[in-house]
Write a protein that holds these residues in place. Structure first.
Motif, PDB file in Angstrom:
ATOM      1  N   LEU A 262      13.096  23.715 -17.516  1.00  0.00           N
ATOM      2  CA  LEU A 262      13.840  23.642 -18.350  1.00  0.00           C
ATOM      3  C   LEU A 262      14.459  25.080 -19.592  1.00  0.00           C
ATOM      4  O   LEU A 262      14.867  26.021 -19.083  1.00  0.00           O
ATOM      5  CB  LEU A 262      14.816  22.639 -18.792  1.00  0.00           C
ATOM      6  CG  LEU A 262      15.419  21.713 -18.335  1.00  0.00           C
ATOM      7  CD1 LEU A 262      16.631  20.455 -19.213  1.00  0.00           C
ATOM      8  CD2 LEU A 262      16.533  22.553 -17.171  1.00  0.00           C
ATOM      9  N   ASP A 263      13.031  25.379 -20.182  1.00  0.00           N
ATOM     10  CA  ASP A 263      13.228  25.719 -21.131  1.00  0.00           C
ATOM     11  C   ASP A 263      12.664  27.166 -19.916  1.00  0.00           C
ATOM     12  O   ASP A 263      13.350  28.827 -20.637  1.00  0.00           O
ATOM     13  CB  ASP A 263      11.536  26.170 -21.833  1.00  0.00           C
ATOM     14  CG  ASP A 263      12.086  24.948 -22.642  1.00  0.00           C
ATOM     15  OD1 ASP A 263      13.140  24.638 -23.283  1.00  0.00           O
ATOM     16  OD2 ASP A 263      10.626  24.647 -23.945  1.00  0.00           O
ATOM     17  N   ASN A 294      17.501  18.976 -26.283  1.00  0.00           N
ATOM     18  CA  ASN A 294      16.455  20.000 -26.061  1.00  0.00           C
ATOM     19  C   ASN A 294      17.414  20.882 -24.735  1.00  0.00           C
ATOM     20  O   ASN A 294      17.750  22.410 -25.160  1.00  0.00           O
ATOM     21  CB  ASN A 294      15.089  19.611 -24.597  1.00  0.00           C
ATOM     22  CG  ASN A 294      14.475  20.736 -24.100  1.00  0.00           C
ATOM     23  OD1 ASN A 294      13.776  21.322 -25.504  1.00  0.00           O
ATOM     24  ND2 ASN A 294      14.445  21.202 -23.231  1.00  0.00           N
ATOM     25  N   LEU A 295      18.097  20.384 -24.032  1.00  0.00           N
ATOM     26  CA  LEU A 295      18.623  21.308 -22.962  1.00  0.00           C
ATOM     27  C   LEU A 295      20.307  21.614 -23.981  1.00  0.00           C
ATOM     28  O   LEU A 295      20.512  23.471 -23.955  1.00  0.00           O
ATOM     29  CB  LEU A 295      19.505  20.240 -21.843  1.00  0.00           C
ATOM     30  CG  LEU A 295      20.632  21.222 -21.021  1.00  0.00           C
ATOM     31  CD1 LEU A 295      19.616  22.559 -20.529  1.00  0.00           C
ATOM     32  CD2 LEU A 295      20.752  19.981 -20.012  1.00  0.00           C
ATOM     33  N   ILE A 299      21.588  25.854 -25.564  1.00  0.00           N
ATOM     34  CA  ILE A 299      22.746  26.341 -24.303  1.00  0.00           C
ATOM     35  C   ILE A 299      23.550  27.050 -26.251  1.00  0.00           C
ATOM     36  O   ILE A 299      24.688  27.090 -25.305  1.00  0.00           O
ATOM     37  CB  ILE A 299      23.690  25.158 -23.595  1.00  0.00           C
ATOM     38  CG1 ILE A 299      23.173  24.701 -22.446  1.00  0.00           C
ATOM     39  CG2 ILE A 299      25.107  25.284 -23.314  1.00  0.00           C
ATOM     40  CD1 ILE A 299      23.494  23.892 -21.809  1.00  0.00           C
ATOM     41  N   GLY A 300      23.554  25.685 -26.795  1.00  0.00           N
ATOM     42  CA  GLY A 300      24.509  25.939 -27.642  1.00  0.00           C
ATOM     43  C   GLY A 300      24.588  27.713 -28.695  1.00  0.00           C
ATOM     44  O   GLY A 300      24.030  27.987 -28.508  1.00  0.00           O
ATOM     45  N   LYS A 301      26.039  27.712 -28.979  1.00  0.00           N
ATOM     46  CA  LYS A 301      26.350  28.910 -29.120  1.00  0.00           C
ATOM     47  C   LYS A 301      26.471  29.242 -31.673  1.00  0.00           C
ATOM     48  O   LYS A 301      26.808  28.730 -31.369  1.00  0.00           O
ATOM     49  CB  LYS A 301      27.627  29.432 -29.306  1.00  0.00           C
ATOM     50  CG  LYS A 301      28.181  30.991 -29.552  1.00  0.00           C
ATOM     51  CD  LYS A 301      28.653  31.544 -29.498  1.00  0.00           C
ATOM     52  CE  LYS A 301      29.527  33.098 -29.324  1.00  0.00           C
ATOM     53  NZ  LYS A 301      28.837  33.397 -28.691  1.00  0.00           N
ATOM     54  N   GLY A 302      24.830  29.785 -31.111  1.00  0.00           N
ATOM     55  CA  GLY A 302      25.468  29.264 -32.774  1.00  0.00           C
ATOM     56  C   GLY A 302      24.419  28.579 -33.771  1.00  0.00           C
ATOM     57  O   GLY A 302      24.474  27.960 -35.192  1.00  0.00           O
ATOM     58  N   VAL A 303      23.703  27.675 -32.397  1.00  0.00           N
ATOM     59  CA  VAL A 303      23.046  26.500 -33.066  1.00  0.00           C
ATOM     60  C   VAL A 303      21.965  26.625 -33.402  1.00  0.00           C
ATOM     61  O   VAL A 303      21.199  27.402 -33.714  1.00  0.00           O
ATOM     62  CB  VAL A 303      23.554  25.148 -32.371  1.00  0.00           C
ATOM     63  CG1 VAL A 303      24.714  25.173 -31.323  1.00  0.00           C
ATOM     64  CG2 VAL A 303      22.215  25.832 -30.925  1.00  0.00           C
ATOM     65  N   GLY A 304      20.913  25.665 -34.119  1.00  0.00           N
ATOM     66  CA  GLY A 304      20.393  25.713 -34.750  1.00  0.00           C
ATOM     67  C   GLY A 304      19.509  24.868 -35.124  1.00  0.00           C
ATOM     68  O   GLY A 304      20.322  23.592 -35.082  1.00  0.00           O
ATOM     69  N   ASN A 341      17.070  30.237 -25.580  1.00  0.00           N
ATOM     70  CA  ASN A 341      18.296  29.817 -26.165  1.00  0.00           C
ATOM     71  C   ASN A 341      19.841  31.311 -25.913  1.00  0.00           C
ATOM     72  O   ASN A 341      19.287  32.345 -25.804  1.00  0.00           O
ATOM     73  CB  ASN A 341      18.955  29.553 -27.768  1.00  0.00           C
ATOM     74  CG  ASN A 341      20.664  29.258 -28.161  1.00  0.00           C
ATOM     75  OD1 ASN A 341      20.939  30.766 -28.076  1.00  0.00           O
ATOM     76  ND2 ASN A 341      21.042  28.219 -27.862  1.00  0.00           N
ATOM     77  N   ILE A 342      19.957  30.687 -24.871  1.00  0.00           N
ATOM     78  CA  ILE A 342      21.450  32.078 -24.420  1.00  0.00           C
ATOM     79  C   ILE A 342      22.427  32.026 -24.298  1.00  0.00           C
ATOM     80  O   ILE A 342      23.487  32.291 -24.186  1.00  0.00           O
ATOM     81  CB  ILE A 342      21.570  32.290 -22.702  1.00  0.00           C
ATOM     82  CG1 ILE A 342      22.280  30.450 -22.826  1.00  0.00           C
ATOM     83  CG2 ILE A 342      20.161  32.236 -22.136  1.00  0.00           C
ATOM     84  CD1 ILE A 342      22.954  30.536 -21.094  1.00  0.00           C
ATOM     85  N   GLY A 343      22.713  30.886 -26.015  1.00  0.00           N
ATOM     86  CA  GLY A 343      24.033  31.017 -26.396  1.00  0.00           C
ATOM     87  C   GLY A 343      24.613  32.063 -27.173  1.00  0.00           C
ATOM     88  O   GLY A 343      26.175  32.654 -27.052  1.00  0.00           O
ATOM     89  N   GLY A 344      23.733  32.857 -27.322  1.00  0.00           N
ATOM     90  CA  GLY A 344      24.652  34.017 -28.084  1.00  0.00           C
ATOM     91  C   GLY A 344      25.185  34.916 -26.607  1.00  0.00           C
ATOM     92  O   GLY A 344      25.906  35.959 -27.347  1.00  0.00           O
TER      93      GLY A 344
END
Length: 493
Positions: A262-263, A294-295, A299-304, A341-344
């Motif tokens: 997935l990564d 992990n998934l 995906i998440g926007k502004g997460v960490g 991550n592609i959330g941005g």
């Protein structure tokens, strides 16, 4: 087709009172290490005379002691249950059973299996199977005859090698028409070789054909990462992922190779400038919370690491013990740092759902909705906002394995309001004539792409696209059918 017995429980490790040692494992979230030190091997305390008088006592008391400690509804366990019952019947007798009217918040999900080894393998996607999943329908309203419509076929599986594909309709098994009275024996019995007779749709009518496919089930490891694609639609670059179970890696593997796959996919999405995402969880009944985190972190926007993905609520008696031993971090799963991550680049997420979308899949929807717009397309999800651990006896003397519910999950907005499932933002039901997954004309995907392009097509909002009454699915037999498992390490003695 999954031919394992219908499951009833899952793993972990704890020790306290004089009981046979146990191992706890959670499907998802980091590692767990229950506290409760030294537990005496109960089997050493059972004399031959006592064992002969009650052959189920050892296992039943092992079940009871574990459940009284970690079961989410441990305050509902009967005070004096009958420990002479067979272990599966005893386990069932102490559950806080769900009832839509009298106990709507009760337990629908805990289960037990006679073989802990098979339980743990199935949770990792390894089963004896033909390699296909299907939905069962009545042949017509009021009919006793049944058909099985193939939903997907695993690459390299016996079913694929036999030429079976998504959308095929099975009406006969070993020369017998499927019916209410025989389908369980024909599809889930002891036989491992099947001759599937196929039907076709002609003028909206099912017609039996002379075509048949012979398939022999085998032990097979399913890779849950089924398909990924990138589309250009309306000036947008759309990533599409079909993911069918939250499993970090193959059975007995410690490489987490499916998470790594997935990564790599999201690394490719990022390199190609994906700015819209369609996550296809329509056939995903759940799995490990660690893989869900992990998934979500991809995906998440502004997460960490500083942002909460979900938190757990355990029973009132064990919570203070866990709090004292491990601190508040035990109960929370934050997002993790992912370079891929592609959330941005995303402002929203589209998730394709059915009533097979459950548990760790629903955790994705619930965990991400405080951070971005999550649009669901399909039908209402299963409705599982609770999680389990796997409990086994690490002495090897007790062969059973159980998967009890031990926590309820909440997102960062303190929401856990989906016990009846997530109602779709846009309702789309799969038709009887199924197109391949990933085909841009396929009902659910085409609806998502229409939303992205800003030109919603005729499929948007279509309901009742399949007129046949559904009565079940092979997916319900996958490791409990709806699972959210927290991975846990074995506890020290």
């Amino acid at each position: 087709m999954n031919n394992s017995a219908m499951p009833t429980t899952a793993p972990g490790a704890v020790q306290s009172r004089p009981i046979a040692r146990r191992t706890f494992q959670y499907l998802s979230i980091a590692a767990f290490a229950l506290l409760l030190a030294s537990c005496k091997d109960q089997s050493a305390d059972v004399t031959p005379q006592v064992a002969a008088a009650n052959p189920n006592g050892l296992v039943d008391n092992w079940i009871l002691d574990n459940m009284r400690e970690v079961y989410y509804w441990n305050d509902k366990i009967p005070a004096n249950p009958d420990t002479t019952l067979a272990p599966d019947k005893f386990f069932d007798s102490i559950l806080n059973k769900y009832d839509a009217t009298s106990n709507p918040t009760g337990d629908r999900f805990s289960w037990i299996e006679e073989s802990a080894t098979e339980l743990q393998a199935s949770l990792s996607g390894e089963t004896t199977t033909t390699g296909m999943e299907y939905t069962l329908y009545l042949r017509s309203a009021g009919s006793d005859n049944i058909i099985a419509q193939v939903l997907y076929v695993l690459p390299g599986s016996p079913a694929e090698k036999a030429g079976i594909k998504r959308g095929d309709i099975i009406s006969k098994v070993n020369g017998q028409l499927l019916s209410r009275t025989n389908y369980v024996d024909l599809l889930y019995g002891t036989s491992t070789t099947f001759n599937f007779g196929l039907a076709s749709v002609s003028n909206n009518t099912l017609v039996d054909t002379d075509v048949s496919k012979t398939v022999t089930a085998t032990v097979f490891q399913e890779n849950p990462v089924f398909l990924d694609s990138v589309y250009s639609v309306g000036g947008k670059t759309v990533g599409y992922l079909v993911y069918n179970q939250f499993v970090p890696g193959a059975n007995n593997s410690t490489a987490n190779e499916y998470d790594a796959q997935l990564d790599a996919i999201f690394g490719d999405f990022k390199a190609k400038g994906v700015n819209e995402l369609v996550l296809d969880l329509r056939y995903n009944p759940g799995g490990y919370t660690s893989s869900s985190a992990n998934l979500a972190s991809l995906i998440g926007k502004g997460v960490g690491p500083g942002k909460l993905y979900f938190r757990e609520e355990w029973n009132a008696s064990i919570t203070p013990l866990l709090q004292k031993e491990y601190g508040s971090s035990f109960f929370v799963q934050n997002f993790v740092t992912k370079a891929q991550n592609i959330g941005g680049n995303l402002s929203r997420l589209f998730v394709l759902t059915t009533d097979h979308t459950a548990s760790a899949s629903e955790l994705i929807i619930n965990g991400l909705r405080p951070y971005m717009t999550v649009t669901t397309i399909g039908t209402t999800t299963y409705g599982k906002n609770v999680g389990s651990i796997t409990i086994t006896d690490d002495t090897g003397k007790i062969k059973w394995g159980m998967q009890p519910i031990v926590f309820k999950s909440y997102n960062s907005a303190n929401q856990s309001d989906y016990s009846t499932g997530f109602t779709p933002t846009i309702e789309v039901e799969e038709p009887l004539n199924l197109l391949p997954l990933g085909d841009v004309r396929e009902a659910m995907l085409s609806t998502a792409l229409a939303q992205i392009s800003g030109t919603p097509g005729a499929r948007t909002g279509v309901a009742n696209a399949n007129p046949l009454p559904a009565i079940g699915s092979s997916i319900q037999r996958k490791a409990g059918g709806a699972m959210m498992v927290k991975p846990m390490k074995a506890l020290p003695l």
